[in-house]
Design an enzyme around this catalytic site. Structure first.
Site, PDB file in Angstrom:
ATOM      1  N   GLU A 198     -34.358  13.413 -24.819  1.00  0.00           N
ATOM      2  CA  GLU A 198     -33.732  12.179 -24.326  1.00  0.00           C
ATOM      3  C   GLU A 198     -34.800  11.099 -24.221  1.00  0.00           C
ATOM      4  O   GLU A 198     -35.834  11.314 -23.585  1.00  0.00           O
ATOM      5  CB  GLU A 198     -33.134  12.407 -22.932  1.00  0.00           C
ATOM      6  CG  GLU A 198     -31.655  12.648 -22.934  1.00  0.00           C
ATOM      7  CD  GLU A 198     -31.081  12.579 -21.529  1.00  0.00           C
ATOM      8  OE1 GLU A 198     -29.862  12.517 -21.428  1.00  0.00           O
ATOM      9  OE2 GLU A 198     -31.833  12.583 -20.539  1.00  0.00           O
ATOM     10  N   ASP A 205     -31.116   5.688 -12.026  1.00  0.00           N
ATOM     11  CA  ASP A 205     -32.467   6.236 -12.046  1.00  0.00           C
ATOM     12  C   ASP A 205     -33.115   6.239 -10.670  1.00  0.00           C
ATOM     13  O   ASP A 205     -32.999   5.282  -9.904  1.00  0.00           O
ATOM     14  CB  ASP A 205     -33.347   5.435 -13.013  1.00  0.00           C
ATOM     15  CG  ASP A 205     -32.884   5.571 -14.451  1.00  0.00           C
ATOM     16  OD1 ASP A 205     -32.353   6.641 -14.776  1.00  0.00           O
ATOM     17  OD2 ASP A 205     -33.053   4.617 -15.231  1.00  0.00           O
TER      18      ASP A 205
END
EC number: 4.2.1.20
Length: 265
Positions: free
Chosen positions: A50, A61
């Site tokens: 990824e 995040d």
């Protein structure tokens, strides 16, 4: 470049191996190191990689990846410069690259234009964490036509009917978020993940990858034992790459990736 689905199929045919999917943020500490990191991860046991495109408002995040994105953006990293790296490195990799990006940069560039571009440079998968199921059709059909597999996320709070709907639509694999909240390293994996995996197995035979919070080989092994087809490790990789010099960071992520792979195999 092999597709995400073909990669999982190959692993299933090979004694039902669990896939390792490390995550790094493009451009941290710099794009030259990103290119090297992709190759290091590829030869250190990664089955897919990824690659996070840095974004100024990364809602999903945690602090480690947010900080990496900020450093990358401050160095001038753009989507275009990230795709240049992918174009250069992807022919050297056996692991398919899955781009991790938020929806706004896709919308800004136009859905079909974005999808064609990332396919042409060598990406084969896409994760868009702020794209809800209800709006996924705008990407799913054109992605399928172009050859990009759009993987959707299942939250730990998702009811069974929603899990079923997401599983039906998701391409490549289904991304099970192991915890509520943002990405980041956790000391322990929640046993709720085991229950969610069992629920998902009742409604789909597609591969399932567990991410958010896995930071140790022991946790990766636990997730595999619970029935996951893939282990996704982000913050713990990003943190190691950012520590010390670029060469030290590359050495650290290579060793960490090897340890993770050894644990789940």
């Amino acid at each position: 470049m092999i597709s995400v689905s073909d990669c999982f199929e190959s692993l299933r045919n090979n004694s039902s191996q669990c896939a390792l999917i490390p995550f790094i943020t493009a451009g941290d500490p710099d794009l030259e190191t990103t290119a090297k990191a992709l190759e290091v991860l590829d030869r250190s046991g990664a089955n897919m990689i990824e690659l996070g495109v840095p974004y100024s408002d990364p809602l999903a995040d945690g602090p480690v990846i947010q900080a990496a994105a900020t450093r990358s953006l401050n160095r001038g990293t753009t989507l275009e410069s990230v795709l240049e790296v992918v174009q250069t490195v992807s022919p050297k990799l056996r692991s398919p690259i899955i781009l991790f990006t938020y929806y706004n940069p896709i919308l800004y560039r136009g859905v079909e234009n974005f999808l064609k571009k990332i396919y042409d440079v060598g990406a084969r998968g896409l994760v868009v964490p702020d794209l809800p199921l209800e709006e996924a059709d705008i990407l799913l059909e054109p992605a399928k036509d172009i050859g990009i597999e759009l993987t959707l996320l299942v939250a730990p709070t998702s009811p069974k009917e929603r899990i079923k709907a997401i599983a039906h639509q998701s391409q490549g694999f289904i991304y099970l978020v192991s915890v509520t909240g943002v990405t980041g390293m956790r000391a322990q994996m929640q046993t709720r993940v085991e229950d969610l995996l069992a629920q998902m197995r009742e409604v789909t035979d597609k591969p399932i990858g567990v991410g958010f919070g896995i930071s140790q080989p022991e946790q990766a092994l636990q997730v595999k034992k619970w029935g996951s087809d893939a282990v996704i490790v982000g913050s713990a990789v990003v943190k190691r790459l950012a520590e010390g010099s670029p060469d030290e960071g590359l050495k650290a992520i290579g060793e960490f990736c090897q340890n993770l792979k050894a644990a789940i195999n």
